[in-house]
Write a protein that holds these residues in place. Structure first.
Motif, mmCIF file in Angstrom:
data_model
loop_
_atom_site.group_PDB
_atom_site.id
_atom_site.type_symbol
_atom_site.label_atom_id
_atom_site.label_comp_id
_atom_site.label_asym_id
_atom_site.label_seq_id
_atom_site.Cartn_x
_atom_site.Cartn_y
_atom_site.Cartn_z
ATOM 1 N N LEU A 36 -28.210 52.065 -3.219
ATOM 2 C CA LEU A 36 -28.074 53.526 -3.332
ATOM 3 C C LEU A 36 -29.306 54.251 -2.788
ATOM 4 C CD1 LEU A 36 -26.337 53.911 -6.806
ATOM 5 C CD2 LEU A 36 -25.346 54.287 -4.541
ATOM 6 N N VAL A 37 -30.478 53.715 -3.015
ATOM 7 C CA VAL A 37 -31.703 54.328 -2.491
ATOM 8 C C VAL A 37 -31.705 54.263 -0.968
ATOM 9 C CG1 VAL A 37 -34.208 54.044 -2.338
ATOM 10 C CG2 VAL A 37 -33.081 53.989 -4.558
ATOM 11 N N VAL A 38 -31.300 53.127 -0.413
ATOM 12 C CA VAL A 38 -31.258 52.990 1.042
ATOM 13 C C VAL A 38 -30.249 53.976 1.636
ATOM 14 C CG1 VAL A 38 -30.584 51.425 2.911
ATOM 15 C CG2 VAL A 38 -32.075 50.615 1.071
ATOM 16 N N ILE A 39 -29.097 54.128 0.988
ATOM 17 C CA ILE A 39 -28.091 55.086 1.473
ATOM 18 C C ILE A 39 -28.630 56.512 1.400
ATOM 19 C CG2 ILE A 39 -25.837 56.097 0.961
ATOM 20 C CD1 ILE A 39 -24.911 53.269 0.197
ATOM 21 N N ALA A 40 -29.313 56.862 0.316
ATOM 22 C CA ALA A 40 -29.869 58.212 0.172
ATOM 23 C C ALA A 40 -30.920 58.491 1.238
ATOM 24 C CB ALA A 40 -30.464 58.380 -1.225
ATOM 25 N N ILE A 41 -31.761 57.518 1.534
ATOM 26 C CA ILE A 41 -32.774 57.693 2.578
ATOM 27 C C ILE A 41 -32.104 57.852 3.938
ATOM 28 C CG2 ILE A 41 -34.650 56.511 3.804
ATOM 29 C CD1 ILE A 41 -35.495 55.370 1.064
ATOM 30 N N TRP A 42 -31.079 57.070 4.201
ATOM 31 C CA TRP A 42 -30.368 57.169 5.470
ATOM 32 C C TRP A 42 -29.712 58.542 5.630
ATOM 33 C CZ3 TRP A 42 -25.152 57.747 6.705
ATOM 34 C CH2 TRP A 42 -24.867 57.614 8.048
ATOM 35 N N VAL A 43 -29.070 59.039 4.566
ATOM 36 C CA VAL A 43 -28.423 60.357 4.628
ATOM 37 C C VAL A 43 -29.465 61.451 4.853
ATOM 38 C CG1 VAL A 43 -27.160 62.066 3.254
ATOM 39 C CG2 VAL A 43 -26.387 59.701 3.316
ATOM 40 N N PHE A 44 -30.601 61.361 4.191
ATOM 41 C CA PHE A 44 -31.654 62.348 4.384
ATOM 42 C C PHE A 44 -32.164 62.325 5.825
ATOM 43 C CE2 PHE A 44 -36.193 63.411 4.426
ATOM 44 C CZ PHE A 44 -36.113 64.732 4.017
ATOM 45 N N ASN A 45 -32.415 61.148 6.367
ATOM 46 C CA ASN A 45 -32.866 61.048 7.760
ATOM 47 C C ASN A 45 -31.819 61.583 8.731
ATOM 48 O OD1 ASN A 45 -35.455 60.021 7.404
ATOM 49 N ND2 ASN A 45 -34.697 57.934 7.223
ATOM 50 N N TRP A 46 -30.562 61.318 8.461
ATOM 51 C CA TRP A 46 -29.497 61.849 9.309
ATOM 52 C C TRP A 46 -29.513 63.377 9.291
ATOM 53 C CZ3 TRP A 46 -25.469 65.030 7.962
ATOM 54 C CH2 TRP A 46 -24.529 65.267 8.959
ATOM 55 N N ALA A 47 -29.664 63.963 8.102
ATOM 56 C CA ALA A 47 -29.671 65.422 7.983
ATOM 57 C C ALA A 47 -30.856 66.034 8.716
ATOM 58 C CB ALA A 47 -29.684 65.824 6.506
ATOM 59 N N VAL A 48 -32.014 65.428 8.602
ATOM 60 C CA VAL A 48 -33.202 65.954 9.276
ATOM 61 C C VAL A 48 -33.052 65.836 10.790
ATOM 62 C CG1 VAL A 48 -35.664 65.554 9.657
ATOM 63 C CG2 VAL A 48 -34.756 65.600 7.342
ATOM 64 N N ASN A 49 -32.551 64.716 11.260
ATOM 65 C CA ASN A 49 -32.416 64.510 12.707
ATOM 66 C C ASN A 49 -31.319 65.362 13.325
ATOM 67 O OD1 ASN A 49 -34.486 62.651 12.771
ATOM 68 N ND2 ASN A 49 -33.121 60.917 12.413
ATOM 69 N N ASN A 50 -30.347 65.811 12.545
ATOM 70 C CA ASN A 50 -29.268 66.635 13.072
ATOM 71 C C ASN A 50 -29.495 68.119 12.848
ATOM 72 O OD1 ASN A 50 -27.562 64.718 14.272
ATOM 73 N ND2 ASN A 50 -26.897 64.070 12.242
ATOM 74 N N GLY A 51 -30.692 68.499 12.432
ATOM 75 C CA GLY A 51 -31.049 69.909 12.353
ATOM 76 C C GLY A 51 -30.561 70.630 11.108
ATOM 77 N N GLN A 52 -30.249 69.918 10.058
ATOM 78 C CA GLN A 52 -29.764 70.574 8.855
ATOM 79 C C GLN A 52 -30.863 71.381 8.160
ATOM 80 O OE1 GLN A 52 -26.512 70.556 7.834
ATOM 81 N NE2 GLN A 52 -26.151 69.527 9.767
ATOM 82 N N TYR A 53 -32.116 71.031 8.388
ATOM 83 C CA TYR A 53 -33.229 71.717 7.736
ATOM 84 C C TYR A 53 -34.065 72.526 8.728
ATOM 85 C CZ TYR A 53 -32.161 68.718 3.809
ATOM 86 O OH TYR A 53 -31.536 68.084 2.778
ATOM 87 N N ASP A 54 -33.520 72.847 9.896
ATOM 88 C CA ASP A 54 -34.293 73.559 10.910
ATOM 89 C C ASP A 54 -34.654 74.980 10.494
ATOM 90 O OD1 ASP A 54 -34.401 71.430 12.543
ATOM 91 O OD2 ASP A 54 -32.899 72.143 13.972
ATOM 92 N N ASP A 55 -33.716 75.724 9.960
ATOM 93 C CA ASP A 55 -33.955 77.136 9.663
ATOM 94 C C ASP A 55 -33.382 77.454 8.291
ATOM 95 O OD1 ASP A 55 -34.586 79.774 9.769
ATOM 96 O OD2 ASP A 55 -33.046 80.302 11.226
#
Length: 79
Positions: free
Chosen positions: A14-33
């Motif tokens: 579950l921790v690995v999945i959560a880290i992967w989802v967070f990295n996906w969100a950051v790399n796809n611009g979910q936290y840009d603005d």
């Protein structure tokens, strides 16, 4: 004690999945603005200063597929 042999790998997974989802969100611009949507509710859309600031902001953003706005909806369509 044997339940730990099941729960520890599940927790690690579950921790690995959560880290992967967070990295996906950051790399796809979910936290840009995060600030503009919250501040845009405070401004009048017809205000010339606001429209000029939006144009300047749009010019400084890199053109990518996710930044493109969808075409306006037709108002005469049946709902």
């Amino acid at each position: 004690m044997t339940v730990l042999y099941i729960l520890v790998p599940i927790a690690i997974l579950l921790v690995v999945i959560a880290i992967w989802v967070f990295n996906w969100a950051v790399n796809n611009g979910q936290y840009d603005d995060l600030d503009s949507p919250a501040h845009s509710i405070l401004f009048d859309e017809d205000d010339p200063a606001h429209l000029a600031a939006q144009r300047r902001e749009d010019e400084t953003r890199p053109a990518t597929g996710r930044d493109q706005k969808p075409p306006p909806a037709d108002d005469d369509r049946p709902t």
